[in-house]
Design an enzyme around this catalytic site. Sequence first.
Site, short mmCIF file in Angstrom:
data_model
loop_
_atom_site.label_atom_id
_atom_site.label_comp_id
_atom_site.label_asym_id
_atom_site.label_seq_id
_atom_site.Cartn_x
_atom_site.Cartn_y
_atom_site.Cartn_z
CE LYS A 279 40.57 93.66 -11.85
NZ LYS A 279 40.38 92.91 -13.11
NE ARG A 353 31.47 87.01 -14.88
CZ ARG A 353 32.10 86.54 -15.96
NH1 ARG A 353 31.89 85.30 -16.35
NH2 ARG A 353 32.93 87.31 -16.62
N1 BES Z 1 36.21 94.87 -13.78
C1 BES Z 1 36.74 93.81 -14.54
C2 BES Z 1 36.59 94.00 -16.05
C3 BES Z 1 37.35 95.14 -16.67
C4 BES Z 1 38.63 94.96 -17.14
C5 BES Z 1 36.77 96.38 -16.82
C6 BES Z 1 39.32 95.99 -17.72
C7 BES Z 1 37.46 97.41 -17.41
C8 BES Z 1 38.74 97.22 -17.87
C9 BES Z 1 36.04 92.50 -14.18
O1 BES Z 1 35.55 92.40 -12.89
C10 BES Z 1 37.05 91.42 -14.34
O2 BES Z 1 38.04 91.46 -13.69
N2 BES Z 1 36.76 90.49 -15.23
C11 BES Z 1 37.64 89.43 -15.49
C12 BES Z 1 36.79 88.19 -15.72
C13 BES Z 1 37.55 86.90 -15.77
C14 BES Z 1 38.20 86.60 -14.43
C15 BES Z 1 36.58 85.82 -16.15
C16 BES Z 1 38.47 89.75 -16.73
O3 BES Z 1 37.94 90.38 -17.64
O4 BES Z 1 39.64 89.41 -16.76
ZN ZN Z 2 37.01 91.76 -11.47
#
Ligand code: BES
Ligand code: ZN
Length: 499
Positions: A279, A353
């Site tokens: 990230k 997931r």
């Molecule tokens: N933990 C994050 C989702 C999240 C984002 C929770 C902001 C709370 C606030 C999750 O693991 C994630 O990073 N999801 C990705 C999925 C994508 C790579 C398909 C996302 O939402 O960008």
């Molecule tokens: Zn994530």
Amino acid sequence: MKIFLKPTDPLKFDVDILLQFVFEDELMRELSSFPGELSAQIKEGSLKEDFQGSEGQTLILSTKGLVSSYKIAFIGLGKKEDFDIAALQESVALGIRKSKEVKAVKVGLSVKKEWFDRFDTTDTVRAIVEASHLSDYQFLLYKSEGEKKKIRQIAELLLSVPAGRIRSSEQALEYANIISRATIYARDLVNEPPQLTTPAYLSQQAEKIARESKGLVKVTVLEEDDAKKLGLNAFLGVTRGSDEPAKFIILKYKNSRPKQKIVIIGKSVTFDTGGLSLKNADNMETMKLDMSGGASILAVFQALPDLNPSLEIIGLIPACENMPSGKALKPGDILRAYNGKTIEVLNTDAEGRLTLADALSYAVKREKPDEIIDIATLTGACQVALGQDIAGLWGNDNKILSAIENSAKITGEKVWRMPLEKKYKALIKSHITDVKNIQTGKYGGAITGALFLQEFVDNIPWVHLDIAGPAFAEKDSPLCPQGGVGFGVRLLLHYLTTK
Ligand code: BES
Ligand code: ZN
Ligand code: ZN
């Protein structure tokens, strides 16, 4: 804050401030209930400050000794037809915040008869009590003594309740005290820094809950070796890059005559860097929140022994970190989940997931429950779709979905039903495995996240709550300061105790 129920006239409460609630444009009609001189002052104040009782409006006046309370605060409730439990909680929370601002130690709250008529005694008292405790919450553990001393806490809150409603109100008060304590516990767990809230810490918390449960909660912690023997490979894939050992935590609560067996699962990535699909700094800043689902499950188990529902409840907390390193999971890697399905990992940031794939499969294969509920900060896409206050709700069983929606209305936690659109399943098809962990294209990410999870639930009745939005407050509000919200604790406990 200690809360007391009083059958007396609130104007006789010996308090620092008395909270009085008014619907829009109704103050003038209500003036006659105050002593003449005070009523004239209220009228004057409301005209001067243009107070009409619209939602979020407040008017604070000194009573000049005309009633027992030192000050009186009017809180606007807005239009009657728009009023619901969530609005009631917001208004009470605002009243508590205002009381703290004027350094009140003893607060009185005049409960409106109309609330009882609209929501019934139990739901009204619960809403007031929960809103009071939750709005009083602050996370001060890491403030120095000097800073802490500056904050004056409310010691007592008196609620006016008609004598005939005292008994049912007492029960509601007791329930709401338990539920509030649990929600605050979840908030604390989320607010603690990720250097503390490691998977091992969560497992210690689970063990503490079991120790204090009068034998009603039992805990088993699967170590990485145990998980390897079982074949929880999707879960283990996520933890590969981390130096913190992962823990697959299993909590069991059982009442003597359980009517049903329910598994509740909380996403518990104790820190989500994204892994090798790293990230950026902005998106990573709040990622200690990524164990909010697990925090809510722990909080539910903290409360269960006191509430004692006639159920068997299994809590699953697949706890691990998502870190980049030389050993980390790579985009392109293939994992075989506990139910045998193969997953092509194309983005290591879609890790929740993967951990849930194994937790759901474990629930189906090992526990054969009547229902499964998972709660997860799963997708940024759900935040985009529903904003900061509303959780996405998916599931394959209309009866359970409706019951969850009903609980949400009563607890004031907002959920919105979303589709498990069959056509979108094509978006998570992989060329070389059964399923891939990210979708083709960029739209509908919260739905494809839910569809991915559905691959692991067989035909068991199942509900998925994506709490990426409401798990963490980005700014202060009356009901919750910036930080962990404890979202889902009240909702799950209401659902489980009304079964
Ligand atoms: N933990 C994050 C989702 C999240 C984002 C929770 C902001 C709370 C606030 C999750 O693991 C994630 O990073 N999801 C990705 C999925 C994508 C790579 C398909 C996302 O939402 O960008
Ligand atoms: Zn994530
Ligand atoms: Zn995550």
